[in-house]
Write a protein that holds these residues in place. Structure first.
Motif, PDB file in Angstrom:
ATOM      1  N   ALA A 123       0.835  -1.197   0.000  1.00 49.22           N
ATOM      2  CA  ALA A 123       0.000   0.000   0.000  1.00 49.22           C
ATOM      3  C   ALA A 123       0.872   1.251   0.000  1.00 49.22           C
ATOM      4  N   VAL A 124       1.899   1.222   0.837  1.00 48.32           N
ATOM      5  CA  VAL A 124       2.781   2.388   0.896  1.00 48.32           C
ATOM      6  C   VAL A 124       3.467   2.605  -0.452  1.00 48.32           C
ATOM      7  N   SER A 125       3.956   1.513  -1.032  1.00 46.87           N
ATOM      8  CA  SER A 125       4.604   1.625  -2.340  1.00 46.87           C
ATOM      9  C   SER A 125       3.646   2.181  -3.374  1.00 46.87           C
ATOM     10  N   ALA A 126       2.441   1.626  -3.391  1.00 49.64           N
ATOM     11  CA  ALA A 126       1.469   2.054  -4.384  1.00 49.64           C
ATOM     12  C   ALA A 126       1.142   3.523  -4.189  1.00 49.64           C
ATOM     13  N   MET A 127       1.033   3.925  -2.937  1.00 55.96           N
ATOM     14  CA  MET A 127       0.722   5.320  -2.680  1.00 55.96           C
ATOM     15  C   MET A 127       1.853   6.223  -3.134  1.00 55.96           C
ATOM     16  N   GLN A 128       3.063   5.765  -2.945  1.00 54.34           N
ATOM     17  CA  GLN A 128       4.196   6.546  -3.442  1.00 54.34           C
ATOM     18  C   GLN A 128       4.119   6.693  -4.951  1.00 54.34           C
ATOM     19  N   THR A 129       3.744   5.598  -5.601  1.00 51.89           N
ATOM     20  CA  THR A 129       3.630   5.642  -7.062  1.00 51.89           C
ATOM     21  C   THR A 129       2.583   6.664  -7.488  1.00 51.89           C
ATOM     22  N   ILE A 130       1.407   6.586  -6.844  1.00 51.79           N
ATOM     23  CA  ILE A 130       0.366   7.547  -7.203  1.00 51.79           C
ATOM     24  C   ILE A 130       0.803   8.962  -6.850  1.00 51.79           C
ATOM     25  N   GLY A 131       1.474   9.089  -5.711  1.00 51.41           N
ATOM     26  CA  GLY A 131       1.957  10.403  -5.301  1.00 51.41           C
ATOM     27  C   GLY A 131       2.870  11.002  -6.353  1.00 51.41           C
ATOM     28  N   GLN A 132       3.762  10.180  -6.873  1.00 52.70           N
ATOM     29  CA  GLN A 132       4.657  10.615  -7.935  1.00 52.70           C
ATOM     30  C   GLN A 132       3.865  11.075  -9.150  1.00 52.70           C
ATOM     31  N   ARG A 133       2.862  10.275  -9.467  1.00 52.46           N
ATOM     32  CA  ARG A 133       2.065  10.584 -10.641  1.00 52.46           C
ATOM     33  C   ARG A 133       1.329  11.901 -10.450  1.00 52.46           C
ATOM     34  N   LEU A 134       0.870  12.118  -9.234  1.00 46.52           N
ATOM     35  CA  LEU A 134       0.193  13.380  -8.927  1.00 46.52           C
ATOM     36  C   LEU A 134       1.165  14.546  -9.085  1.00 46.52           C
ATOM     37  N   GLU A 135       2.368  14.317  -8.636  1.00 44.59           N
ATOM     38  CA  GLU A 135       3.379  15.364  -8.754  1.00 44.59           C
ATOM     39  C   GLU A 135       3.651  15.692 -10.221  1.00 44.59           C
ATOM     40  N   GLU A 136       3.740  14.630 -11.027  1.00 45.18           N
ATOM     41  CA  GLU A 136       3.943  14.849 -12.460  1.00 45.18           C
ATOM     42  C   GLU A 136       2.795  15.658 -13.054  1.00 45.18           C
TER      43      GLU A 136
END
Lengths: 231, 231
Positions: A123-136
């Motif tokens: 979950a943490v990893s996935a959230m980091q991934t989405i977080g990155q995507r949001l940043e992009e």
DNA sequence: CCGCCGATTTGCGGAATCGCAAAGAGAGGA
DNA sequence: TCCTCTCTTTGCGATTCCGCAAATCGGCGG
């Protein structure tokens, strides 16, 4: 289907996962080959699965009510896709089309909560991934708000070079077929303007064009264009 | 600090959580009052905490290298903020400024993984929240790519009316002070253009302006503007 | 090897929007 | 009450960028 585990093992997403857990997850997945031009899923269709791209390259597009198309993002090997909304919506918000021959793993959407329950680190990893995507996405919004077209195109090409670049004798080759129209849809402009800009750059030796081809010859100069504001 | 639990209890984020867990989490939080104009955190500062807005309204801004500012989003009561990057980056990507007197809860950033480990449902909720935010960002990108300024401003005002609207005798009041400059920074244009557009709308009876004020008189007409493409 | 089709290039107005400038207006403090 | 500061409005010229049109190019299938 037999899956090459080493490919998946390297992904940050599964980094903290035990071998047994990973095996279990992989046995529950389906592998699918997608030829160029074919869609993995279509905008508006029921979101039955989420995916992980193993090989190839996808373009995720959205079509507006009045028929205009934009490219939301390019999916690279190792990226999860078609899942952000599986959590909230029942349909896919965009269409994922293979730009080249591709292979993706898929899981039924309803397995997602299970994943999280049994693998909190995931979950943490996935959230980091989405977080990155949001940043992009925010970066893109910032660029579209404050930069003129030429700088936006420069940034887009730089991103492509970084994410999909392959070293070549004369520079960095964008490693999948991409049209001027595609770049226009990534930067919020028209293919005409993109063509003019690329032609100008070609004249200055910064890039080399071609039909559905793009080669960055001078990354340095391109970065300067991306950072220099007019006047 | 004593916290009004009922406020928090209603949030989708904590929906599935037991009363004891919620109590525990709340006792670990700090409450902070922020007067108008003051920042909860500043862009580039170390991300030591993540937050939940209880009362008030915040504007999250980013400043580009060359000094231009954009409004990334408006934070409404019940929203988590200042955390997307706490997962990936060590600093805040933007500045959160109170538009009105506000109250926020805060937790130390390092507690986040704990939260997830002990409350997997919370992870799912949080991911849904980020997913929604990502979707909003894509919507904004789509609008900036395909729509002219007037439609973008219309969409922005509609969103504000929905998220921060208060019913009034003559229409829907945007319930916090907002300048033309703010709207410009939300839509990627200039305050001059926004002012012109709002003046035109006022002439048609769609909105009513004022210093840092905005009242939507005719939601229907505004929706038409938002959906009608030129020519 | 030829022909067709989609991709690309380029010219040329025209429209949208920016940028500068200056004047008007509202709100809060002295 | 007056003053000041910031926000807002509006005019006008300058620019960027779009949209249409037409020509060229390149690859693939027959």
């Amino acid at each position: 289907m037999k899956i090459d585990k080493s490919l998946v093992r390297e992904l940050a997403l599964f980094e903290k996962m035990s071998d047994e857990s990973l095996d279990k997850i992989l046995t529950q997945s389906l592998s699918r080959r997608v030829p160029p031009g074919e869609a993995v899923f279509e905008q508006g269709a029921a979101a039955t699965h989420f995916f992980l791209l193993l090989h190839g390259r996808l373009k995720v597009t959205q079509v507006t009510a009045d028929g205009q198309q934009i490219i939301v993002r390019v999916v690279h090997p190792g990226d999860l896709f078609g899942f952000a909304r599986a959590l909230q919506r029942s349909d896919y918000p965009g269409t994922a089309i293979a730009a080249v021959d591709s292979v993706a793993l898929s899981w039924p959407t309803q397995m997602w909560p299970d994943f999280i329950d049994h693998h909190p680190r995931l979950a943490v990893s996935a959230m980091q991934t989405i977080g990155q995507r949001l940043e992009e996405a925010h970066t893109r919004i910032r660029e579209m708000s404050t930069e003129e077209v030429e700088r936006r195109v420069a940034h887009a090409v730089l991103r492509l070079a970084k994410q999909a670049g392959r070293a070549e004798a004369n520079g960095i080759r964008i490693d999948f077929p991409i049209t001027r129209q595609d770049i226009a849809e990534m930067t919020g402009t028209t293919l005409h303007t993109v063509s003019r800009i690329l032609s100008a750059w070609e004249g200055r030796g910064i890039v080399e064009g071609g039909r559905q081809k793009l080669l960055v010859r001078d990354l340095e100069a391109l970065s300067v264009v991306a950072e220099t504001q007019k006047q």
